[in-house]
Write a protein that holds these residues in place. Structure first.
Motif, PDB file in Angstrom:
ATOM      1  N   GLN A   1       8.609 -50.376  35.770  1.00 32.93           N
ATOM      2  CA  GLN A   1       7.722 -51.482  35.387  1.00 32.93           C
ATOM      3  C   GLN A   1       8.182 -52.790  36.009  1.00 32.93           C
ATOM      4  N   GLN A   2       9.500 -52.993  35.983  1.00 31.41           N
ATOM      5  CA  GLN A   2      10.014 -54.227  36.584  1.00 31.41           C
ATOM      6  C   GLN A   2       9.730 -54.260  38.072  1.00 31.41           C
TER       7      GLN A   2
ATOM      8  N   ASN B   1      16.327 -54.229  24.041  1.00 33.96           N
ATOM      9  CA  ASN B   1      15.255 -54.463  23.072  1.00 33.96           C
ATOM     10  C   ASN B   1      13.920 -53.929  23.573  1.00 33.96           C
ATOM     11  N   ASN B   2      13.656 -54.145  24.861  1.00 36.08           N
ATOM     12  CA  ASN B   2      12.411 -53.639  25.433  1.00 36.08           C
ATOM     13  C   ASN B   2      12.321 -52.134  25.310  1.00 36.08           C
TER      14      ASN B   2
ATOM     15  N   VAL C   1      -3.082 -45.698  31.483  1.00 35.13           N
ATOM     16  CA  VAL C   1      -1.971 -45.745  32.445  1.00 35.13           C
ATOM     17  C   VAL C   1      -2.522 -46.050  33.832  1.00 35.13           C
ATOM     18  N   ARG C   2      -3.616 -45.377  34.177  1.00 35.15           N
ATOM     19  CA  ARG C   2      -4.222 -45.594  35.493  1.00 35.15           C
ATOM     20  C   ARG C   2      -4.640 -47.050  35.655  1.00 35.15           C
ATOM     21  N   ALA C   3      -5.132 -47.634  34.549  1.00 34.49           N
ATOM     22  CA  ALA C   3      -5.597 -49.028  34.610  1.00 34.49           C
ATOM     23  C   ALA C   3      -4.420 -50.015  34.635  1.00 34.49           C
ATOM     24  N   GLY C   4      -3.191 -49.508  34.540  1.00 34.22           N
ATOM     25  CA  GLY C   4      -2.040 -50.402  34.685  1.00 34.22           C
ATOM     26  C   GLY C   4      -1.200 -50.567  33.423  1.00 34.22           C
TER      27      GLY C   4
ATOM     28  N   PHE D   1       7.203 -39.187  36.766  1.00 33.38           N
ATOM     29  CA  PHE D   1       7.117 -40.256  37.761  1.00 33.38           C
ATOM     30  C   PHE D   1       6.121 -39.943  38.867  1.00 33.38           C
ATOM     31  N   ARG D   2       5.823 -38.671  39.068  1.00 36.19           N
ATOM     32  CA  ARG D   2       4.711 -38.352  39.948  1.00 36.19           C
ATOM     33  C   ARG D   2       3.402 -38.800  39.308  1.00 36.19           C
TER      34      ARG D   2
END
Lengths: 267, 193
Positions: free
Chosen positions: A74-75, A136-137, B13-16, B55-56
């Protein structure tokens, strides 16, 4: 139908997945055909035996590794990659004459020395707070995901995870309130009420608990809510408690407890 | 709490909204892990594969089509991941005996009387034999059997994963059971003699 076709239906037969008509049809064939009957018996044993093989349990750090990677993914997705012209732009700023280059290098050294001196003190504190934020995240993510599960014991685990959250976490707080109001399982709701003890400093939490009082149908959860509110000593709870104490339809013990809480709050 | 469907979560998830992947992970990682262990017999490798699959899913999230059953999509990705690493590590198939899991189960069943203890030993032997028979089954037969017997997938879903007709799945499940039975009885005969 041929024997082969009947046999292809056997796994569904063992699973109890055939509709009545198909099942009756198959059973009639088995009664008539000794070869198929023998196969059904011996392979049925194998099929049932497979059900006794315990499911492999994943190692405990599978979950930890997943959340760590998700966090860093995400980061990575948030940080925009540097533009290709970055180096070129920097080069255009730098002096070309050797004398200026030496001068700039010397100036940078001095600036670097002072900056380093200043930063040294702050760096440790900054790193610690960044690490704390990351932990925390991750906890928040685990809590919120567990609270979404179909399985009540998984949701219970989510609630216990919430204990480790900072009080200021509004997302976990609203997920807990949502759980108190809507979770179908009484035990999960009770655990969520307990977990909200940790959020007693938050006005949102207290308001949520008060509102929930009128929505609960389980006497157990109602009593637990009343106790929590009495402990928080929040006078805003008085009207809701009064309504409950006077509600003829409510459970007598709940009304008694509300009466008791009113007594405590009016002191 | 209202639980969202797999398909809705995957669309998010697809939308972000990448955090929703965590919910899908909590729902499916155990079954996925057990699928891999059945297929390759290696816990470490299976753990890596589970990570790899999720992760795929992230990396290819834009290819998820609305309304498509999520488990079928996930197992398709799992098969590809398994093939990719399987080719690299061919010949490493080893039999896990999963002692921890076995003990776990027998601990849950009260084995207080001698008769029950006897029964427990017999059952353990049978499980052992079945595991060995499963490990000897050709990959494609073991796969269809694992998907139908251990992963609780409907034949329609298995058909979508394997890319064949539902009728074909039924026939293949039966043939795999039959092949397993032949190996099992052969092993049992060896032991008896």
């Amino acid at each position: 139908m041929k024997c082969e076709d009947y046999r292809a239906r056997l796994p569904e037969y063992w699973e109890g997945a055939l509709v009545d008509e198909e099942r009756a049809d198959l059973e009639m064939h088995l009664a008539a055909c000794a070869a198929c009957r023998g196969e059904a018996r011996s392979l049925g044993e194998i099929w049932r035996g497979l059900g006794n093989i315990p499911e492999a349990q994943p190692p405990s750090d599978l979950r930890r590794r997943f959340y760590e990677r998700l966090e860093s993914y995400q980061q990575g997705a948030l940080e925009t990659p540097p533009g290709p012209s970055w180096a070129a732009r920097l080069r255009s700023w730098l002096p070309t004459h050797p004398a200026w280059q030496i001068g700039l290098a010397a100036a940078m050294l001095v600036v670097g020395f002072f900056a380093g001196y200043q930063m040294d003190n702050r760096r440790d504190a900054a790193q610690v707070s960044q690490l704390r934020a990351e932990v925390n995240n991750m906890r928040q993510l685990v809590t919120l995901s567990l609270l979404q599960q179909q399985n009540a014991s998984e949701r219970l685990r989510g609630v216990t995870y919430a204990y480790r959250m900072a009080e200021s976490d509004t997302e976990v707080l609203s997920a807990l309130l949502e759980t108190i109001n809507h979770d179908p399982n009484v035990n999960v709701r009770l655990a969520a009420v307990d977990a909200l003890h940790g959020f007693s400093g938050s006005p949102v939490a207290r308001r949520g608990l008060i509102q929930s009082l009128s929505r609960q149908e389980s006497p157990l959860v109602q009593v637990s809510l009343i106790d929590t509110l009495a402990e928080m000593k929040d006078e805003q709870a008085v009207p809701a408690l009064r309504t409950l104490a006077g509600d003829q339809a409510a459970n007598p013990q709940v009304r008694q407890r509300a009466e008791w809480a009113l007594g405590r709050l009016s002191h | 709490m209202v639980t969202e469907s797999d398909e809705k979560l995957m669309a998010a998830v697809r939308a972000g909204d990448l955090r929703k992947l965590a919910v899908l992970f909590e729902r499916h990682h155990r079954a996925l892990f057990s699928f891999f262990v059945h297929m390759n017999g290696n816990r470490d490798l299976s753990q890596d594969l589970v990570q790899d699959v999720f992760f795929r899913i992230l990396r290819y999230r834009h290819t998820y089509v609305d309304g498509r059953a999520f488990p079928a999509w996930m197992y398709q990705i799992a098969r590809n991941a398994s093939i990719d690493t399987g080719n690299k590590r061919k010949g490493e198939l080893q039999l896990v005996t999963n002692r921890e899991d076995d003990e776990d189960r027998s601990a849950r069943e009260p084995v207080s009387e001698l008769v029950a203890a006897d029964e427990a030993i017999r059952r353990r032997q049978e499980i052992d034999l079945l595991r060995r028979a499963l490990a000897r089954l050709p990959d494609e037969k073991r796969e269809v059997l694992v998907l139908s017997r251990f992963q609780n997938l409907a034949y329609e879903e298995i058909a979508a994963i394997l890319g064949c007709e539902v009728g074909t799945v039924k026939v293949r499940v039966f043939r795999a059971t039959k092949a397993l039975g032949e190996i099992y009885f052969e092993l049992a005969g060896e032991r008896a003699s």
